[in-house]
Design a protein around this motif. Structure first.
Motif, PDB file in Angstrom:
ATOM      1  N   ARG A 189       0.831  -1.214   0.000  1.00 45.33           N
ATOM      2  CA  ARG A 189       0.000   0.000   0.000  1.00 45.33           C
ATOM      3  C   ARG A 189       0.865   1.263   0.000  1.00 45.33           C
ATOM      4  NH1 ARG A 189      -2.351  -0.366   4.760  1.00 45.33           N
ATOM      5  NH2 ARG A 189      -1.050   1.254   5.681  1.00 45.33           N
ATOM      6  N   ALA A 190       1.916   1.279   0.798  1.00 42.61           N
ATOM      7  CA  ALA A 190       2.781   2.456   0.866  1.00 42.61           C
ATOM      8  C   ALA A 190       3.448   2.725  -0.482  1.00 42.61           C
ATOM      9  CB  ALA A 190       3.832   2.276   1.954  1.00 42.61           C
ATOM     10  N   GLU A 191       3.938   1.671  -1.126  1.00 42.34           N
ATOM     11  CA  GLU A 191       4.593   1.842  -2.428  1.00 42.34           C
ATOM     12  C   GLU A 191       3.579   2.278  -3.487  1.00 42.34           C
ATOM     13  OE1 GLU A 191       7.776   2.486  -4.339  1.00 42.34           O
ATOM     14  OE2 GLU A 191       8.097   1.289  -2.527  1.00 42.34           O
ATOM     15  N   LEU A 192       2.390   1.689  -3.444  1.00 38.36           N
ATOM     16  CA  LEU A 192       1.335   2.076  -4.380  1.00 38.36           C
ATOM     17  C   LEU A 192       0.940   3.534  -4.162  1.00 38.36           C
ATOM     18  CD1 LEU A 192      -0.745   1.367  -6.559  1.00 38.36           C
ATOM     19  CD2 LEU A 192      -2.239   0.508  -4.740  1.00 38.36           C
ATOM     20  N   ASP A 193       0.889   3.967  -2.914  1.00 40.01           N
ATOM     21  CA  ASP A 193       0.536   5.356  -2.621  1.00 40.01           C
ATOM     22  C   ASP A 193       1.540   6.324  -3.226  1.00 40.01           C
ATOM     23  OD1 ASP A 193      -1.709   4.580  -1.269  1.00 40.01           O
ATOM     24  OD2 ASP A 193      -0.868   4.840   0.737  1.00 40.01           O
ATOM     25  N   TYR A 194       2.840   5.993  -3.114  1.00 36.44           N
ATOM     26  CA  TYR A 194       3.859   6.834  -3.740  1.00 36.44           C
ATOM     27  C   TYR A 194       3.608   6.953  -5.244  1.00 36.44           C
ATOM     28  CZ  TYR A 194       6.921   6.807   0.404  1.00 36.44           C
ATOM     29  OH  TYR A 194       7.459   6.976   1.652  1.00 36.44           O
ATOM     30  N   LEU A 195       3.300   5.829  -5.875  1.00 39.54           N
ATOM     31  CA  LEU A 195       3.086   5.807  -7.317  1.00 39.54           C
ATOM     32  C   LEU A 195       1.839   6.598  -7.699  1.00 39.54           C
ATOM     33  CD1 LEU A 195       3.878   4.858 -10.096  1.00 39.54           C
ATOM     34  CD2 LEU A 195       2.908   2.615  -9.588  1.00 39.54           C
ATOM     35  N   LEU A 196       0.785   6.469  -6.915  1.00 41.24           N
ATOM     36  CA  LEU A 196      -0.448   7.199  -7.206  1.00 41.24           C
ATOM     37  C   LEU A 196      -0.244   8.705  -7.148  1.00 41.24           C
ATOM     38  CD1 LEU A 196      -2.889   4.990  -5.116  1.00 41.24           C
ATOM     39  CD2 LEU A 196      -2.947   5.237  -7.607  1.00 41.24           C
ATOM     40  N   ASP A 229     -17.532  -1.996  -9.340  1.00 48.06           N
ATOM     41  CA  ASP A 229     -18.259  -2.856  -8.418  1.00 48.06           C
ATOM     42  C   ASP A 229     -17.828  -2.547  -6.990  1.00 48.06           C
ATOM     43  OD1 ASP A 229     -18.920  -5.171  -6.732  1.00 48.06           O
ATOM     44  OD2 ASP A 229     -19.494  -6.152  -8.608  1.00 48.06           O
ATOM     45  N   LEU A 230     -18.742  -2.000  -6.183  1.00 48.91           N
ATOM     46  CA  LEU A 230     -18.392  -1.555  -4.839  1.00 48.91           C
ATOM     47  C   LEU A 230     -17.979  -2.704  -3.933  1.00 48.91           C
ATOM     48  CD1 LEU A 230     -21.070   1.206  -4.111  1.00 48.91           C
ATOM     49  CD2 LEU A 230     -18.736   1.465  -4.936  1.00 48.91           C
ATOM     50  N   MET A 231     -18.583  -3.870  -4.093  1.00 43.83           N
ATOM     51  CA  MET A 231     -18.220  -5.013  -3.256  1.00 43.83           C
ATOM     52  C   MET A 231     -16.796  -5.484  -3.565  1.00 43.83           C
ATOM     53  SD  MET A 231     -21.711  -7.289  -2.993  1.00 43.83           S
ATOM     54  CE  MET A 231     -20.855  -8.459  -1.929  1.00 43.83           C
ATOM     55  N   ILE A 232     -16.454  -5.538  -4.854  1.00 45.34           N
ATOM     56  CA  ILE A 232     -15.108  -5.940  -5.250  1.00 45.34           C
ATOM     57  C   ILE A 232     -14.100  -4.898  -4.779  1.00 45.34           C
ATOM     58  CG2 ILE A 232     -13.591  -6.311  -7.228  1.00 45.34           C
ATOM     59  CD1 ILE A 232     -15.941  -7.589  -8.674  1.00 45.34           C
ATOM     60  N   ALA A 233     -14.461  -3.626  -4.922  1.00 44.70           N
ATOM     61  CA  ALA A 233     -13.583  -2.547  -4.472  1.00 44.70           C
ATOM     62  C   ALA A 233     -13.342  -2.634  -2.968  1.00 44.70           C
ATOM     63  CB  ALA A 233     -14.183  -1.196  -4.841  1.00 44.70           C
ATOM     64  N   GLN A 234     -14.403  -2.914  -2.214  1.00 47.26           N
ATOM     65  CA  GLN A 234     -14.282  -3.038  -0.759  1.00 47.26           C
ATOM     66  C   GLN A 234     -13.311  -4.158  -0.394  1.00 47.26           C
ATOM     67  OE1 GLN A 234     -16.355  -1.482   2.189  1.00 47.26           O
ATOM     68  NE2 GLN A 234     -14.316  -2.181   2.796  1.00 47.26           N
ATOM     69  N   ARG A 235     -13.409  -5.276  -1.087  1.00 53.83           N
ATOM     70  CA  ARG A 235     -12.518  -6.396  -0.785  1.00 53.83           C
ATOM     71  C   ARG A 235     -11.060  -6.036  -1.092  1.00 53.83           C
ATOM     72  NH1 ARG A 235     -16.929  -9.688  -2.716  1.00 53.83           N
ATOM     73  NH2 ARG A 235     -16.005  -9.834  -4.808  1.00 53.83           N
ATOM     74  N   ALA A 236     -10.847  -5.309  -2.177  1.00 51.06           N
ATOM     75  CA  ALA A 236      -9.485  -4.896  -2.523  1.00 51.06           C
ATOM     76  C   ALA A 236      -8.918  -3.956  -1.468  1.00 51.06           C
ATOM     77  CB  ALA A 236      -9.472  -4.229  -3.897  1.00 51.06           C
ATOM     78  N   LEU A 237      -9.721  -3.022  -0.995  1.00 45.40           N
ATOM     79  CA  LEU A 237      -9.273  -2.091   0.036  1.00 45.40           C
ATOM     80  C   LEU A 237      -8.992  -2.819   1.348  1.00 45.40           C
ATOM     81  CD1 LEU A 237     -11.702   0.857  -0.751  1.00 45.40           C
ATOM     82  CD2 LEU A 237      -9.232   0.792  -1.159  1.00 45.40           C
ATOM     83  N   ASP A 238      -9.778  -3.852   1.625  1.00 45.35           N
ATOM     84  CA  ASP A 238      -9.520  -4.674   2.810  1.00 45.35           C
ATOM     85  C   ASP A 238      -8.184  -5.406   2.678  1.00 45.35           C
ATOM     86  OD1 ASP A 238     -11.864  -3.932   4.086  1.00 45.35           O
ATOM     87  OD2 ASP A 238     -13.001  -5.667   3.370  1.00 45.35           O
ATOM     88  N   ARG A 239      -7.904  -5.937   1.485  1.00 46.72           N
ATOM     89  CA  ARG A 239      -6.637  -6.644   1.277  1.00 46.72           C
ATOM     90  C   ARG A 239      -5.445  -5.713   1.498  1.00 46.72           C
ATOM     91  NH1 ARG A 239      -9.434  -9.155  -2.983  1.00 46.72           N
ATOM     92  NH2 ARG A 239      -8.628  -7.651  -4.507  1.00 46.72           N
ATOM     93  N   LEU A 240      -5.599  -4.472   1.073  1.00 40.47           N
ATOM     94  CA  LEU A 240      -4.525  -3.496   1.231  1.00 40.47           C
ATOM     95  C   LEU A 240      -4.462  -2.917   2.642  1.00 40.47           C
ATOM     96  CD1 LEU A 240      -4.900  -1.583  -2.156  1.00 40.47           C
ATOM     97  CD2 LEU A 240      -2.890  -2.884  -1.419  1.00 40.47           C
ATOM     98  N   LYS A 241      -5.418  -3.303   3.477  1.00 37.79           N
ATOM     99  CA  LYS A 241      -5.489  -2.829   4.866  1.00 37.79           C
ATOM    100  C   LYS A 241      -5.524  -1.305   4.945  1.00 37.79           C
ATOM    101  CE  LYS A 241      -3.357  -6.945   6.904  1.00 37.79           C
ATOM    102  NZ  LYS A 241      -2.331  -7.486   7.811  1.00 37.79           N
ATOM    103  N   THR A 242      -6.353  -0.720   4.095  1.00 37.65           N
ATOM    104  CA  THR A 242      -6.519   0.727   4.122  1.00 37.65           C
ATOM    105  C   THR A 242      -7.355   1.120   5.335  1.00 37.65           C
ATOM    106  OG1 THR A 242      -8.453   0.538   2.678  1.00 37.65           O
ATOM    107  CG2 THR A 242      -6.349   0.986   1.619  1.00 37.65           C
ATOM    108  N   SER A 243      -7.233   2.365   5.750  1.00 36.69           N
ATOM    109  CA  SER A 243      -7.953   2.842   6.921  1.00 36.69           C
ATOM    110  C   SER A 243      -9.445   2.969   6.625  1.00 36.69           C
ATOM    111  CB  SER A 243      -7.411   4.206   7.355  1.00 36.69           C
ATOM    112  OG  SER A 243      -7.754   5.202   6.402  1.00 36.69           O
ATOM    113  N   ARG A 244     -10.233   3.071   7.671  1.00 38.62           N
ATOM    114  CA  ARG A 244     -11.673   3.248   7.494  1.00 38.62           C
ATOM    115  C   ARG A 244     -11.988   4.562   6.789  1.00 38.62           C
ATOM    116  NH1 ARG A 244     -14.533   1.099  13.139  1.00 38.62           N
ATOM    117  NH2 ARG A 244     -13.828  -1.070  12.968  1.00 38.62           N
TER     118      ARG A 244
END
Length: 418
Positions: free
Chosen positions: A188-195, A270-285
């Motif tokens: 997530r940290a590396e992806l954030d830098y890239l974004l 797809d919000l459900m798929i997006a939610q699962r991806a954000l969970d995998r990345l352990k993003t904050s609430r």
């Protein structure tokens, strides 16, 4: 070429040449950036030496009344924290500085400088690669040792405008499955830098083309090639409607509007798929709330996105987007919504008192319960939402009109819980 410590990034710290022993080498990104002439507002220095790393860091911290923390006692790594940046001091890995450099990720990061002797150590010809604008791995084994380097390659390529050398690109593509082995927080940290990187869209497209993030984000569907580059044009369209749009102001999740729009684009629809991806990345609430709101706002738009939105559609879009409004606008524009469709909503958003963009119920829950004898419960929330929408779209104006609307709404309700 020599580097004067007073004329390059060390000048951003109180450090002096005499603070570093003659066995110490400056390494990593700060050396690379100095060679490129990249300016920094803050500086993160990396120093390696054969022995005494933690002791040196502790001594420097004490001398300048700076912060001090041991990052890894076993590997002898410590950090000094100044107001203008940090100094990381680490024990040399291997029997020589050359051996240490050969364990690094890319040749442009495997350059050392000894400031006392003004001596370069560049066993892998990283300076030549910088001159050629080329990003070249040190070795396949080094990529395998830390698979986060697969993603970091795209970030460095974008940040420094370097072309990935073909053998390196091939090695990364062959090791794609290894990225799943990396901790979510590091990915997530590396992806954030890239974004956040200005040229990040091209790097993200290239990474998506080899499905590098397939274990972290929804599968590549081809659509990102349309929307990611279009985000640059979307910024121009937004600035045409709102010249002073605060695009550099971080959203509450810490992301810039552009970075949030990029990630929302990669998350798909797809919000459900997006939610699962954000969970995998352990993003904050907070991050999840804002990113899902951005996607929800895009989904709220009517089928006709070429004509100006009516008040009801403007209200729905602003309500859904919430704090992610700017990112939601960028994403909508990038996916083909005409600027004229969002022009009035953007204008309204700039007025904090506008009832369409920043709605609030004209009556409080307490007033509703008192005047209409309502019990505390869901019915109150439903009525407040109905009042808010009615005011936003112009059905009611003022408190008396709101009370009449509430009375009519309650009469039409078949029942409500007690």
């Amino acid at each position: 070429m020599s580097l004067d410590l007073q004329d390059w990034p060390l000048k951003l710290t109180p450090l002096k040449l005499t603070d570093l022993p003659e066995t110490a080498y400056l390494v990593g990104g700060v050396v690379r950036d100095a060679l490129l002439g990249r300016q920094r507002d803050a500086v993160d220095l990396d120093v390696v030496l054969a022995t005494g790393a933690i002791e040196l860091a502790r001594s420097i911290a004490g001398r300048y009344d700076a912060g001090f923390v041991v990052l890894d006692r076993e590997r002898q790594i410590a950090r000094v924290v100044f107001a203008q940046g940090t100094l990381d001091v680490a024990a040399q890995v291997g029997g020589s500085i050359e051996a240490d450099l050969r364990r690094r990720d890319f040749t442009v990061n495997a350059i050392a400088y000894q400031p006392h002797r003004q001596e370069w150590v560049d066993p892998l010809e990283g300076r030549r690669d910088l001159a050629d604008r080329s990003l070249r791995m040190v070795s396949v084994e080094n990529l395998r040792e830390d698979p986060l380097r697969l993603l970091r390659a795209y970030r460095i390529s974008a940040q420094l405008n370097l072309q990935m050398e073909p053998t390196t690109a091939q090695a990364i593509a062959q090791q794609v499955p290894n990225l799943r082995l990396v901790a979510a927080e590091r990915v997530r940290a590396e992806l954030d830098y890239l974004l956040e990187t200005p040229r990040g869209d091209r790097a993200l497209m290239a990474a998506s083309a080899i499905q590098l993030l397939r274990d972290w984000l929804p599968p590549w569907q081809g659509k990102h090639g349309v929307t990611l580059p279009a985000l640059s044009k979307a910024i121009e369209q937004l600035q045409g409607l709102w010249p002073d749009a605060p695009l550099n102001c971080p959203l509450p999740n810490g992301r810039s509007p552009l970075a949030a729009a990029r990630l929302a684009c990669l998350l798909g629809s797809d919000l459900m798929i997006a939610q699962r991806a954000l969970d995998r990345l352990k993003t904050s609430r907070v991050d999840q709330r804002i990113l899902l709101a951005i996607l929800g706002a895009k989904a709220s738009l009517p089928a006709d996105r070429r004509s100006p939105l009516d008040r009801a559609a403007q209200y729905q879009f602003c309500k859904a987007a919430g704090e992610g409004f700017l990112a939601a606008v960028l994403l909508a524009l990038a996916e083909g919504t005409a600027p004229i469709a969002l022009a009035e909503a953007i204008s309204r958003w700039q007025d904090a008192a506008d009832p369409v963009a920043h709605p609030s119920p004209p009556l409080t829950g307490h007033e509703l319960m008192t005047e209409f004898g309502l019990p505390r419960g869901p019915i109150v929330g439903q009525l407040l939402a109905a009042l808010e929408r009615a005011q936003a779209i112009g059905q009611i104006q003022g408190s008396e009109s709101a009370r009449q609307f509430a009375q009519s709404w309650l009469q039409s309700a078949q029942s409500f819980p007690t």
